[in-house]
Design a protein around this motif. Structure first.
Motif, PDB file in Angstrom:
ATOM      1  N   UNK A 239      16.572   8.824  38.584  1.00  0.00           N
ATOM      2  CA  UNK A 239      17.129   8.156  37.395  1.00  0.00           C
ATOM      3  C   UNK A 239      17.160   9.101  36.202  1.00  0.00           C
ATOM      4  N   UNK A 240      16.093   9.886  36.010  1.00  0.00           N
ATOM      5  CA  UNK A 240      16.052  10.839  34.902  1.00  0.00           C
ATOM      6  C   UNK A 240      17.129  11.905  35.061  1.00  0.00           C
ATOM      7  N   UNK A 241      17.368  12.341  36.298  1.00  0.00           N
ATOM      8  CA  UNK A 241      18.414  13.337  36.508  1.00  0.00           C
ATOM      9  C   UNK A 241      19.785  12.818  36.156  1.00  0.00           C
ATOM     10  N   UNK A 242      20.088  11.576  36.566  1.00  0.00           N
ATOM     11  CA  UNK A 242      21.396  11.010  36.237  1.00  0.00           C
ATOM     12  C   UNK A 242      21.544  10.784  34.732  1.00  0.00           C
ATOM     13  N   UNK A 243      20.504  10.340  34.071  1.00  0.00           N
ATOM     14  CA  UNK A 243      20.576  10.158  32.617  1.00  0.00           C
ATOM     15  C   UNK A 243      20.769  11.496  31.903  1.00  0.00           C
ATOM     16  N   UNK A 244      20.184  12.560  32.437  1.00  0.00           N
ATOM     17  CA  UNK A 244      20.383  13.885  31.848  1.00  0.00           C
ATOM     18  C   UNK A 244      21.835  14.324  31.980  1.00  0.00           C
ATOM     19  N   UNK A 245      22.461  14.027  33.105  1.00  0.00           N
ATOM     20  CA  UNK A 245      23.888  14.332  33.251  1.00  0.00           C
ATOM     21  C   UNK A 245      24.704  13.533  32.244  1.00  0.00           C
ATOM     22  N   UNK A 295      27.057  10.206  26.441  1.00  0.00           N
ATOM     23  CA  UNK A 295      27.899  11.214  25.789  1.00  0.00           C
ATOM     24  C   UNK A 295      29.084  11.593  26.660  1.00  0.00           C
ATOM     25  N   UNK A 296      28.862  11.845  27.936  1.00  0.00           N
ATOM     26  CA  UNK A 296      29.945  12.273  28.820  1.00  0.00           C
ATOM     27  C   UNK A 296      30.987  11.174  28.997  1.00  0.00           C
ATOM     28  N   UNK A 297      30.562   9.976  29.379  1.00  0.00           N
ATOM     29  CA  UNK A 297      31.521   8.905  29.611  1.00  0.00           C
ATOM     30  C   UNK A 297      32.271   8.506  28.352  1.00  0.00           C
ATOM     31  N   UNK A 298      31.563   8.487  27.222  1.00  0.00           N
ATOM     32  CA  UNK A 298      32.218   8.107  25.963  1.00  0.00           C
ATOM     33  C   UNK A 298      33.281   9.114  25.558  1.00  0.00           C
ATOM     34  N   UNK A 299      32.989  10.388  25.748  1.00  0.00           N
ATOM     35  CA  UNK A 299      33.941  11.425  25.358  1.00  0.00           C
ATOM     36  C   UNK A 299      35.217  11.348  26.189  1.00  0.00           C
ATOM     37  N   UNK A 300      35.065  11.142  27.488  1.00  0.00           N
ATOM     38  CA  UNK A 300      36.259  11.039  28.344  1.00  0.00           C
ATOM     39  C   UNK A 300      37.044   9.783  27.999  1.00  0.00           C
ATOM     40  N   UNK A 301      36.350   8.677  27.761  1.00  0.00           N
ATOM     41  CA  UNK A 301      37.040   7.428  27.428  1.00  0.00           C
ATOM     42  C   UNK A 301      37.768   7.542  26.103  1.00  0.00           C
ATOM     43  N   UNK A 302      37.106   8.121  25.101  1.00  0.00           N
ATOM     44  CA  UNK A 302      37.748   8.291  23.795  1.00  0.00           C
ATOM     45  C   UNK A 302      38.937   9.229  23.867  1.00  0.00           C
ATOM     46  N   UNK A 303      38.908  10.139  24.826  1.00  0.00           N
ATOM     47  CA  UNK A 303      40.026  11.057  24.998  1.00  0.00           C
ATOM     48  C   UNK A 303      41.180  10.464  25.780  1.00  0.00           C
ATOM     49  N   UNK A 304      41.070   9.195  26.137  1.00  0.00           N
ATOM     50  CA  UNK A 304      42.145   8.558  26.881  1.00  0.00           C
ATOM     51  C   UNK A 304      42.042   8.742  28.370  1.00  0.00           C
ATOM     52  N   UNK A 305      40.958   9.314  28.857  1.00  0.00           N
ATOM     53  CA  UNK A 305      40.794   9.518  30.282  1.00  0.00           C
ATOM     54  C   UNK A 305      40.225   8.302  30.980  1.00  0.00           C
ATOM     55  N   UNK A 306      40.361   8.277  32.279  1.00  0.00           N
ATOM     56  CA  UNK A 306      39.842   7.191  33.097  1.00  0.00           C
ATOM     57  C   UNK A 306      38.610   7.688  33.855  1.00  0.00           C
ATOM     58  N   UNK A 307      37.585   6.848  33.864  1.00  0.00           N
ATOM     59  CA  UNK A 307      36.307   7.200  34.460  1.00  0.00           C
ATOM     60  C   UNK A 307      35.998   6.226  35.584  1.00  0.00           C
ATOM     61  N   UNK A 308      35.495   6.757  36.698  1.00  0.00           N
ATOM     62  CA  UNK A 308      35.079   5.926  37.829  1.00  0.00           C
ATOM     63  C   UNK A 308      33.723   6.405  38.309  1.00  0.00           C
ATOM     64  N   UNK A 309      32.920   5.454  38.743  1.00  0.00           N
ATOM     65  CA  UNK A 309      31.589   5.763  39.259  1.00  0.00           C
ATOM     66  C   UNK A 309      31.419   5.114  40.619  1.00  0.00           C
ATOM     67  N   UNK A 310      30.762   5.845  41.532  1.00  0.00           N
ATOM     68  CA  UNK A 310      30.501   5.344  42.877  1.00  0.00           C
ATOM     69  C   UNK A 310      29.000   5.430  43.111  1.00  0.00           C
ATOM     70  N   UNK A 311      28.322   4.291  43.052  1.00  0.00           N
ATOM     71  CA  UNK A 311      26.884   4.251  43.253  1.00  0.00           C
ATOM     72  C   UNK A 311      26.133   3.999  41.963  1.00  0.00           C
ATOM     73  N   UNK A 312      24.933   3.403  42.050  1.00  0.00           N
ATOM     74  CA  UNK A 312      24.174   3.069  40.835  1.00  0.00           C
ATOM     75  C   UNK A 312      23.800   4.279  39.995  1.00  0.00           C
ATOM     76  N   UNK A 314      25.405   7.128  39.848  1.00  0.00           N
ATOM     77  CA  UNK A 314      26.634   7.620  39.238  1.00  0.00           C
ATOM     78  C   UNK A 314      27.029   6.768  38.043  1.00  0.00           C
ATOM     79  N   UNK A 315      26.734   5.467  38.093  1.00  0.00           N
ATOM     80  CA  UNK A 315      27.043   4.596  36.957  1.00  0.00           C
ATOM     81  C   UNK A 315      26.257   5.016  35.719  1.00  0.00           C
ATOM     82  N   UNK A 346      30.186  10.592  41.889  1.00  0.00           N
ATOM     83  CA  UNK A 346      29.775  10.042  43.170  1.00  0.00           C
ATOM     84  C   UNK A 346      28.286  10.287  43.384  1.00  0.00           C
ATOM     85  N   UNK A 347      27.579   9.248  43.780  1.00  0.00           N
ATOM     86  CA  UNK A 347      26.168   9.383  44.152  1.00  0.00           C
ATOM     87  C   UNK A 347      26.045   9.268  45.667  1.00  0.00           C
TER      88      UNK A 347
END
Length: 996
Positions: A239-245, A295-312, A314-315, A346-347
């Protein structure tokens, strides 16, 4: 030097990245960048010095200003409707008005309340002036984040226009380019494949064919996954590793153990929400890193990009700052067509799931998997990865990372990159690298976030501390060779973890025992140095030696005269004979004086006095003759023939060479030998033995400072060359840094700095003594020592070499103390204060220079300047101060070693007590520069202890070099001294007439 790392919005990917309008400039962007960043530095430092801390906007406020859609909506038509022109330095002229057809929603916050008025005023004045100074006469500015209520409240809206040309502008201004601009730049596609716990030893051509193929096609490296560990455990939980990403900064979870990632809650639109996101985000303020989750997901979303996650898991990495994911799927098959998404995470959690089923230890951490279970889980993870890779477009950048540990001990993990790199060309087979590590084949988990952002062409974020993965050096030609070499790096880190504690325990124990042995040897030397005279007689050891404090005072005044007397052993012998003659003469004169005073006494009294005088003179002459035939006095051996002192000197030189040998041992792959603990000790002792042999090989062995100079010079030059060539010797060294812990990857570690600085100052002391003896003027010697010492300080602090922030002021002060004493002047409090300020100014200048470089090229020196600007410096200082206290209090063995070493130096060597002769005073007498070098080295160690987070480890390692080498010099000084016979015992005077 041209800017080797262009800004993401400057067309790094060719046709893939063509953002909408940039700031035109007929001049090179580097000059504009420096001018702007200088103005912004002044802008930021002014409120820090004049306004309370609350006047500086927090990183939360800045990020919210950059991404207002997190809590409200921003109409995309809120823009400048007419161009604005800078017509003169400090003047802004607008030919139109701000558009008013769009505004923030009612819930959108304003940054104006948290922004200092002085800073916004300075921004409006400084940035146009900087543009004018750099040659920009007119610029058209477009903005999409202007508040209708106060268009200047958003962290300097005018500055946001210049952010296109400068990567140094704050993230809020860079993000203010708006949704439309970022969407135009986001032509790439990134897939992050996270496999918690994946190590290089898990890969096999038959069992993991998909990962094996990625190694053959792309670039590879070991991944340091250091995040915020659970209490009492130095590992990174999944969990800490994914939050760091997600944050691009070290993150963690509350409580002990490794909690599993929460299951996302689906939304009707096909997305999901992470439960407990607010609690996770709030906890980061307590970790000391203040990671900004989302930070990562917000930046892509604000830039008009689409984000997908596969697995808890990755979410967690793909969620925006509210914990929402636009598209969530539990499996790759449920994702559907991956083509529409710009970022897919992807997780492959098979290893983590199997690990979670193991029994827990007392810290709540599962036990290790069996080899069979690990192989089976790795095989299933590889199949999941293959299911997704087969459906990706060919121009997709794939980043594979073992984002965490799934063992009770930390490991290095897998990092693979294929597809287009941040610079445009695809990753080729070879090693990965990043400016955060500067090591081929080694990257960090925070670099993963930075790489995804850079490949997508999005603006760099200050909250992301990593640097993009880039192709590095050549790797073995075959995947098997690459996998084997990277697996060996993890093996070295594991062996180092196992041997480091026992090694230092053995090292400290041997040092303590050696100090005790040397103290007894010196006490014995003082006993054997006494003559066979009567118990009341006094024997001096080298009569030319004054008390230690007297020698200290007169080092600079008559050094030239004293050094000329150390050319050979005959001069001390001559002085001994002369001193003995004068003693006999004084004895005779003192004996005659009672007869003079008793002129009116009886003849018998006078005769008795004359008889006493004759007998005293005869006894003195007899002692002189005995001294000539038996220089040791009393038939006992001299220091020069004492085998015990010879052994003490040799062991002392070997002990002083151990520190640098811990780094030179990396030239031998000791970790791959059958018994690593024995191997590392034997390797280090062998190298220390070679250095000791060189110290006694030449004519310099007869000099007081000869062996000290050789060992110190080898220490200084070896570590200097190492940092100039990439710090290879410090990686996985016993006294270096561990990539697994991720504290430092290049430059001087704190322990290496202590060894390097001590070796430099003591080496200069030995060279100065040699130059003075050959008749060079003292001022010339001081200048020569200052030149090399200055270069050594520069190498310590230069961002491309040592990159040592806390070491530079300590080194400057210690070197200055040495040079002041060497020049014959006194060290005053005023001089120390001035030198300290000079050291702070030097490290400040180096840090600002580093800050002026592009973000991707900065070291932690420039990062700290940015943290000062952002108001986050106290968080860093507090964390490092806590680490310093923890090391000092918790590492009792190094604390004990430091105290014993200091006690040995000042209570055994420097004091003529019953525990030993005044050996240090004799060494000062024969080699005056030793005093300057010793005090300079000790000063450097003490200041370094106060300014670095390694605490007591710095003086402890400095003393392991300084004290043994000083002991070796003291032993040689005793060997060059000649014991004098005992002074004659005074006879009892006859009572006077009044007393009778």
């Amino acid at each position: 030097m041209p800017n080797a790392t262009p800004h993401p919005l400057q067309g790094r990917h060719g046709a893939r990245h063509h953002p909408s309008p940039r700031l035109p400039s007929p001049f090179p962007g580097r000059h504009l960048t420096r001018s702007l960043t200088t103005a912004l530095l002044a802008l930021a430092l002014t409120p820090l010095l004049t306004a309370p801390a609350t006047a500086t906007p927090s990183s939360d406020a800045v990020n919210h200003a950059a991404n207002p859609t997190a809590t409200g909506t921003l109409a995309t038509s809120a823009t400048f409707t007419t161009p604005a022109t800078f017509t003169a330095p400090g003047t802004f002229t607008a030919s139109g008005a701000f558009g008013t057809s769009g505004a923030f929603g009612a819930s959108a916050p304003s940054v104006a309340s948290s922004t200092s008025p002085s800073s916004s005023t300075l921004a409006r004045a400084a940035i146009p002036a900087a543009l004018s100074a750099s040659g920009s006469s007119a610029s058209s500015i477009t903005s999409t984040a202007i508040s209708a209520a106060d268009p200047l409240a958003h962290a300097g809206s005018f500055a946001s226009a210049a952010s296109v040309a400068s990567p140094h502008l704050p993230a809020a201004e860079a993000s203010a380019l708006g949704r439309g601009t970022a969407q135009a730049a986001m032509a790439g596609r990134v897939v992050i494949v996270g496999v918690p716990g994946l190590e290089w030893s898990d890969l096999d051509e038959a069992r993991t064919p998909n990962l094996w193929r990625l190694v053959a096609q792309g670039a590879s490296a070991s991944l340091s996954t250091r995040a915020v560990p659970p209490p009492d455990r130095g590992i990174t939980c999944p969990t800490a590793g994914w939050l760091t990403v997600s944050a691009g900064q070290r993150a963690g979870t509350a409580g002990k153990g490794c909690p599993e990632p929460p299951q996302p809650e689906p939304t009707p639109q096909g997305g999901a929400t992470v439960p407990g996101w607010s609690a996770l985000a709030a906890h980061q303020a307590e970790t000391g890193y203040n990671a900004q989750l989302g930070t990562l997901g917000q930046l892509v979303t604000d830039g008009g990009g689409k984000v997908a996650a596969v697995g808890p898991g990755a979410a967690l990495a793909a969620a925006d700052k509210s914990g929402n994911i636009a598209k969530y799927a539990p499996t790759p098959a449920a994702l559907g067509d991956p083509t529409p998404y710009h970022l897919i995470v992807l997780e492959a959690a098979d290893l983590a799931d199997a690990w979670a089923e193991q029994p827990l230890d007392e810290y709540g951490v599962p036990a290790s998997l069996t080899p069979a279970a690990r192989q089976e889980a790795t095989k299933r993870a590889d199949q999941q990865i293959g299911a997704l890779l087969g459906r990706l477009p060919t121009d997709t950048t794939v980043l594979v990372a073992g984002v965490s540990d799934v063992t009770p001990n930390a490991h290095l993990h897998v990092a693979i990159a294929t597809g287009p790199s941040p610079d445009g060309p695809p990753y080729r087979h070879g090693f990965l690298t990043a400016t955060s590590t500067r090591q081929d084949g080694l990257v960090a988990i925070t670099d993963l976030t930075a790489t995804a952002i850079d490949v997508l062409g999005l603006p760099a974020q200050r909250a992301v501390v990593g640097r993009p993965w880039r192709p590095g050096g050549a790797a073995p030609a075959t995947p098997s060779g690459t996998v084997a070499e990277l697996a060996d790096e993890d093996l070295a880190s594991q062996v180092l973890r196992e041997v480091r504690g026992p090694f230092f325990a053995v090292f400290v124990t041997i040092q303590l025992l050696f100090y005790a042995f040397a103290a007894l040897a010196l006490r014995r030397r003082r006993t054997t140095g006494r003559t066979a005279a009567e118990p009341g007689d006094r024997a001096t050891y080298g009569s030319s030696v004054p008390p230690a404090n007297e020698a200290d005072v007169r080092v600079a005044d008559d050094s030239d005269a004293r050094t000329s007397r150390t050319e050979g052993d005959t001069a001390p012998a001559a002085r001994t004979a002369g001193d003995t003659d004068s003693t006999a003469a004084r004895a005779a004169g003192d004996t005659d004086s009672p007869a003079v005073r008793a002129g009116s006494d009886t003849n018998s009294a006078a005769a008795r006095a004359g008889s006493d005088a004759d007998s005293t003179a005869a006894r003195a002459e007899s002692d002189i003759a005995a001294s000539a035939s038996d220089p040791g006095g009393g038939g006992r051996p001299q220091a020069s023939t004492s085998k015990l002192l010879v052994s003490v000197q040799i062991v002392a030189v070997v002990s002083g060479a151990i520190a640098v040998s811990t780094f030179l041992a990396q030239l031998v792959p000791w970790w791959s030998l059958p018994v690593p603990m024995v191997s590392v000790i034997v390797t280090i002792l062998a190298i220390a033995g070679l250095i000791t042999a060189a110290a006694f090989a030449g004519p310099w062995r007869a000099d007081v400072l000869g062996p000290l100079t050789v060992v110190s010079a080898v220490t200084s030059v070896a570590l200097l060359l190492d940092v100039m060539t990439g710090s290879k010797l410090q990686v996985n060294a016993v006294s270096g840094y561990e990539p697994v812990t991720g504290g430092r990857f290049y430059g001087f570690s704190n322990i290496a700095f202590a060894i390097y600085a001590t070796g430099t100052v003591l080496g200069l002391a030995g060279v100065a003594q040699w130059l003075l003896r050959r008749g060079l003027p003292r001022v010339v010697v001081v200048v020569l020592c200052g030149l090399y010492g200055g270069f050594a300080v520069f190498a310590d602090g230069w961002p491309s070499w040592g990159a040592d922030f806390g070491g530079v002021p300590a080194f400057v002060i210690g070197l200055a103390v040495f040079l002041i004493l060497l020049s014959g002047k006194r060290v005053s409090l005023l001089r120390l204060v001035l030198v300290g300020l000079a050291g702070v100014a030097l490290v400040g200048a180096l840090s600002v220079f580093d800050w002026l470089r592009p973000d991707s090229e900065r070291t932690h020196l420039g990062t700290f300047v940015q943290q000062v600007i952002d108001g986050e410096a106290w968080t860093v200082v507090g964390r490092k101060f806590g680490a310093m206290i923890g090391v000092t209090v918790g590492n009792w063995s190094l604390t004990l070693l430091s105290l014993v070493a200091l006690a040995f130096l000042f209570l055994v060597l420097a004091r003529p007590s019953r525990w030993g002769a005044s050996a240090l005073g004799q060494a000062y007498r024969l080699a005056p520069t030793l005093r300057a070098g010793l005090f300079g080295a000790l000063t450097c160690a003490f200041v370094g202890f106060l300014m670095n987070d390694s605490g007591i480890a710095i003086p402890a390692m400095a003393l392991t070099v300084a004290v043994p080498l000083t002991l070796a010099a003291c032993v040689r000084a005793l060997q060059l001294s000649k014991p004098t016979p005992a002074a004659p015992r005074s006879e009892r005077a006859e009572p006077r007439r009044a007393e009778a």
